[in-house]
Design an enzyme around this catalytic site. Sequence first.
Site, PDB file in Angstrom:
ATOM      1  N   ARG A  27       0.813  -1.222   0.000  1.00  0.00           N
ATOM      2  CA  ARG A  27       0.000   0.000   0.000  1.00  0.00           C
ATOM      3  C   ARG A  27       0.843   1.267   0.000  1.00  0.00           C
ATOM      4  NH1 ARG A  27      -5.236  -1.076   1.488  1.00  0.00           N
ATOM      5  NH2 ARG A  27      -5.557   1.089   2.055  1.00  0.00           N
ATOM      6  N   TRP A  83       2.972   5.962   2.004  1.00  0.00           N
ATOM      7  CA  TRP A  83       3.104   6.445   0.634  1.00  0.00           C
ATOM      8  C   TRP A  83       2.909   7.955   0.755  1.00  0.00           C
ATOM      9  CZ3 TRP A  83       0.136   9.119  -2.989  1.00  0.00           C
ATOM     10  CH2 TRP A  83       0.560   9.027  -4.324  1.00  0.00           C
ATOM     11  N   ASN A 109      -4.021   7.147   7.237  1.00  0.00           N
ATOM     12  CA  ASN A 109      -4.050   6.855   5.809  1.00  0.00           C
ATOM     13  C   ASN A 109      -5.099   7.778   5.207  1.00  0.00           C
ATOM     14  OD1 ASN A 109      -4.363   5.671   3.278  1.00  0.00           O
ATOM     15  ND2 ASN A 109      -5.521   3.926   4.058  1.00  0.00           N
ATOM     16  N   GLY A 110      -4.712   8.617   4.244  1.00  0.00           N
ATOM     17  CA  GLY A 110      -5.660   9.563   3.649  1.00  0.00           C
ATOM     18  C   GLY A 110      -5.071  10.956   3.608  1.00  0.00           C
ATOM     19  N   GLU A 493      -3.302  -1.395 -22.005  1.00  0.00           N
ATOM     20  CA  GLU A 493      -2.926  -2.142 -20.799  1.00  0.00           C
ATOM     21  C   GLU A 493      -1.530  -2.758 -20.944  1.00  0.00           C
ATOM     22  OE1 GLU A 493      -3.677  -2.363 -17.839  1.00  0.00           O
ATOM     23  OE2 GLU A 493      -3.027  -4.306 -17.122  1.00  0.00           O
ATOM     24  N   LYS A 497       1.560  -1.919 -18.425  1.00  0.00           N
ATOM     25  CA  LYS A 497       2.326  -2.933 -17.681  1.00  0.00           C
ATOM     26  C   LYS A 497       3.818  -2.657 -17.822  1.00  0.00           C
ATOM     27  CE  LYS A 497       0.046  -4.329 -15.454  1.00  0.00           C
ATOM     28  NZ  LYS A 497      -1.147  -3.683 -15.407  1.00  0.00           N
ATOM     29  N   GLU A 500       4.915   0.752 -15.986  1.00  0.00           N
ATOM     30  CA  GLU A 500       4.854   0.823 -14.516  1.00  0.00           C
ATOM     31  C   GLU A 500       5.915  -0.033 -13.828  1.00  0.00           C
ATOM     32  OE1 GLU A 500       0.909  -0.038 -12.896  1.00  0.00           O
ATOM     33  OE2 GLU A 500       0.672  -1.712 -14.250  1.00  0.00           O
ATOM     34  N   HIS A 516      -1.874   9.746 -37.037  1.00  0.00           N
ATOM     35  CA  HIS A 516      -2.159  11.135 -36.644  1.00  0.00           C
ATOM     36  C   HIS A 516      -1.144  11.651 -35.624  1.00  0.00           C
ATOM     37  CE1 HIS A 516      -5.831  11.037 -38.909  1.00  0.00           C
ATOM     38  NE2 HIS A 516      -6.220   9.946 -38.270  1.00  0.00           N
ATOM     39  N   LYS A 615      -0.409   0.158  -4.419  1.00  0.00           N
ATOM     40  CA  LYS A 615      -1.453  -0.757  -4.881  1.00  0.00           C
ATOM     41  C   LYS A 615      -2.847  -0.177  -4.691  1.00  0.00           C
ATOM     42  CE  LYS A 615      -2.764  -4.783  -6.346  1.00  0.00           C
ATOM     43  NZ  LYS A 615      -2.599  -4.929  -7.802  1.00  0.00           N
TER      44      LYS A 615
HETATM   45  C1  G6P Z   1      -3.309   1.762  -8.614  1.00  0.00           C
HETATM   46  C2  G6P Z   1      -2.686   0.413  -8.924  1.00  0.00           C
HETATM   47  C3  G6P Z   1      -3.200  -0.101 -10.267  1.00  0.00           C
HETATM   48  C4  G6P Z   1      -4.719  -0.146 -10.264  1.00  0.00           C
HETATM   49  C5  G6P Z   1      -5.323   1.216  -9.906  1.00  0.00           C
HETATM   50  C6  G6P Z   1      -6.821   1.124  -9.673  1.00  0.00           C
HETATM   51  O1  G6P Z   1      -2.834   2.712  -9.486  1.00  0.00           O
HETATM   52  O2  G6P Z   1      -1.289   0.510  -8.961  1.00  0.00           O
HETATM   53  O3  G6P Z   1      -2.687  -1.405 -10.505  1.00  0.00           O
HETATM   54  O4  G6P Z   1      -5.167  -0.545 -11.517  1.00  0.00           O
HETATM   55  O5  G6P Z   1      -4.745   1.692  -8.685  1.00  0.00           O
HETATM   56  O6  G6P Z   1      -7.046   0.317  -8.549  1.00  0.00           O
HETATM   57  P1  G6P Z   1      -8.372  -0.467  -8.206  1.00  0.00           P
HETATM   58  O7  G6P Z   1      -8.044  -1.133  -6.898  1.00  0.00           O
HETATM   59  O8  G6P Z   1      -9.474   0.539  -8.065  1.00  0.00           O
HETATM   60  O9  G6P Z   1      -8.636  -1.443  -9.289  1.00  0.00           O
END
Ligand code: G6P
Length: 620
Positions: A27, A83, A109-110, A493, A497, A500, A516, A615
Site C-alpha cells: 500500500r 506512501w 491513511n488519507g 494495458e 504494464k 509501470e 495522426h 497498490k
Molecule cells: C493503482 C494500482 C493499479 C490499479 C489502480 C486502480 O494505481 O497501482 O494497478 O489498476 O490503482 O485500482 P483499483 O483497486 O481501483 O482497481
Amino acid sequence: MCGIICYCGKKQAVPILINGLKRLEYRGYDSAGFSVVSEPGKSKSNKVRKNIIVKTKGRVFQLENKMEGIDIDATYGIAHTRWATHGKPSHINAHPQTDCSGKIGVVHNGIIENYKEIKEDLIRKGHVFKSETDTEVIAHLVEEFFTLCGGNLENAVLKTVQKLSGTFGIAVIHSDVDHKILIAKRGSPIIIGVGENECLAASDSNALAPYTNKMVYLSDDEIAVLTPNDYYIKNLSNETLDKKVEILESNDYKEDKRGFEHYMLKEIFEQPESLENAMRGRLIEGEGVSKLGGLEPVIDRIKNTKQLIIVSCGTSYYSGLLGRYIFEHLTELNIEVELASEFRYRRLKLNEEIAVLALSQSGETADTLAAIKEAKRKGALILGIVNAVGTSIAQITDAGVYNHAGPEIGVASTKIYTSQLVILTLMALLIGRYQGVSFIEGSEITDALLKLPGQVREILKEAPQIEKIALQYAKYKNFLYIGRLFNYPTALEGALKLKEISYVHAEGYAAGEMKHGPISLIDKNFPTVAIAPDDLTLDKMISNMQEIKARSGKILSITNPGVKKVIDISDDIITVPRTIPILQPVLNIIPLQLFAYYIAREKGRDIDKPRNLAKSVTVE
Ligand code: G6P
C-alpha cells in the site's frame, strides 16, 4: 495508500506489528514505523508506561533491522507503512506522528484537507510541530482535547474527528491510557479483527488473517475503541452501534509467493484459477446464460436501465474500456466509460434509469469511491465489480459481483484485469439474453468462457519462449503498442504494464490513430508491439504494420497460430489460442504481462513495488 496495523492484547506487540506491515507494504513503501506503549518495569526508574516510537525512511525490513538487539516489552501499539502525500519520505515525516508531550501516537491513511487551518490555530495555542505532514495535526488536536476532556481518549478522538475534513483511516494511542486503541474512518479503510483475548485493526483483512477470521468493517464517520477483550463502535453523535461480525473466507488469505520470484509472476500464473473462480457457479450452460446472484436484488432495475456508465482507474479503467465493447456487442445499452477522477467533476444528467458500474480490485480507490458517491446522490443505480470483500466501494454499491480472485499483492494488476473482463462478459451476457442475444449466441459465449482457463494454461507453458523474446527487446527505451477494436484496450494495458514496472516509456494507441501523430516517432530504435489477432480488423492492422515497416520500425506481434499475413510482416511473433473476438483480449494480454515482467526483471527493477506507485490509491 499507506497501511495501518494495530494490536491490543497480551502478546508482544512489536513482532505482530512488523509482520502486519510486511503484508501491507504493497500500500506504500517509502517509510515505516510503529508506536507502542511499554509495560512499566520492575525498577524504580521505570515505573510508568512510555510511548515508544520507532520509525525509519525506507522499507519495513529496514525498520526490522533497526530493531535488532532492542527488546521492547509492549502488548499494544499501532504501526504504519507510508506512501508520501504531504512532505517527502523522511524519518521525521514517517508515521507514527506524535504530540508535544510525546505521549500520543497517531497513524493515518488519507489526506486531511483542512490541516493548514488547524495547524495555524494549534501553533497559536502553543503547539510545536516537527513534520511537514498533515497527520501531525491529528496528534496535537487529540492532545488538546485530551486535556479538555479530562483524560478521556475516546472523547478526545471523537472531538478531533469532528474537526477534520478530508479522508482518513486513523489509529491513536496514548501512554496514559492503558490498553486502549482508538480507530476512526472516513473514506480510507480500517477493519477490526476480533481475536481471542486480543483485538486488532488494519487497512485490509489480509493483514489480520493470520490472527483471526472475524472481521468488523467500519463505515465512514465511525470510531471504535479496541481493548484486549472487547471493542465497541460509535458514530460521530456518540451513539453506540451494533455491527455485524463477518467471517473471512479462508481462501481470501494467501501466505507467500509459492516459490515464484515475485508476487506479480505468481499472480500471472494464477490466472487459470482466478478465471475459474470468476465463473464458478455463474454459468448456466444449457441455457447459454449467466447467473450472478449479487445482481438479483436489482435485476428489474437493470432490465429498465437505458445507459451504463463504467467508472474506474488505472488497469481497471482499461478493463472498463473493453467492457464498453463487450456491452455494446451483447446488449442494447448505451455505454460510456469514464476515468473516475474525471467523472466526479462532470455535469452529468444522472437518474434512476442510469446504472453506474465501478470496477476496482482494492475496493478503496478514492476517485472511484468519490465517483459512485456522486452518482448515488443523483439517483443512479450503483453496481460494482470488486475483488476485496467488504471494502468501501463494495459497501456503497446497490449490488455487485465479487471477483473471488484472492489477494493481488503485486502493484501492477494482472489477474484482476482478466478476471474483470470475464465478469464484465458474464454481466453483459446476463443483460444481453433479456435483449437480443439468442440461445445459440449465448451458448457460444458460455463455451468460449469455459475454455479460457485451459487456453491461458497453454500460453503460460510458453513463458520461456516469451522470456527469450523479451530479453531481445530489453535494450529499447521506447515502445509503441497498437491494437484495434477489442484490442485497443489491450494495447493500452500492455503499454501500462511495461511502463509501470520497467520504467521504460511505452505508449498504447488505437492502431488507426497512429498516423495522426505517433508514427513520427517510429525508427529502427522504436519498436512496436502489434496486437493483431485473426479478426475482422486484421487487414486494417496489417496496413498499419506496413506503415511501420516502411519507416524501419521493428514489430513484435501477438496473433493467433498460422496467420500468415502477420507472420510475413513481423520481426517476432507470439501466438495465443483462438477464441471469440470479445474474449480474445483475455488471452492476448497474458504474453504482454510476461513480456513486461521479463524486461523489468532484466533491468533489475523492484517489480512488486515499483517506484512512486502503490497498490491501493486512497488519495484523490
Ligand atoms: C493503482 C494500482 C493499479 C490499479 C489502480 C486502480 O494505481 O497501482 O494497478 O489498476 O490503482 O485500482 P483499483 O483497486 O481501483 O482497481
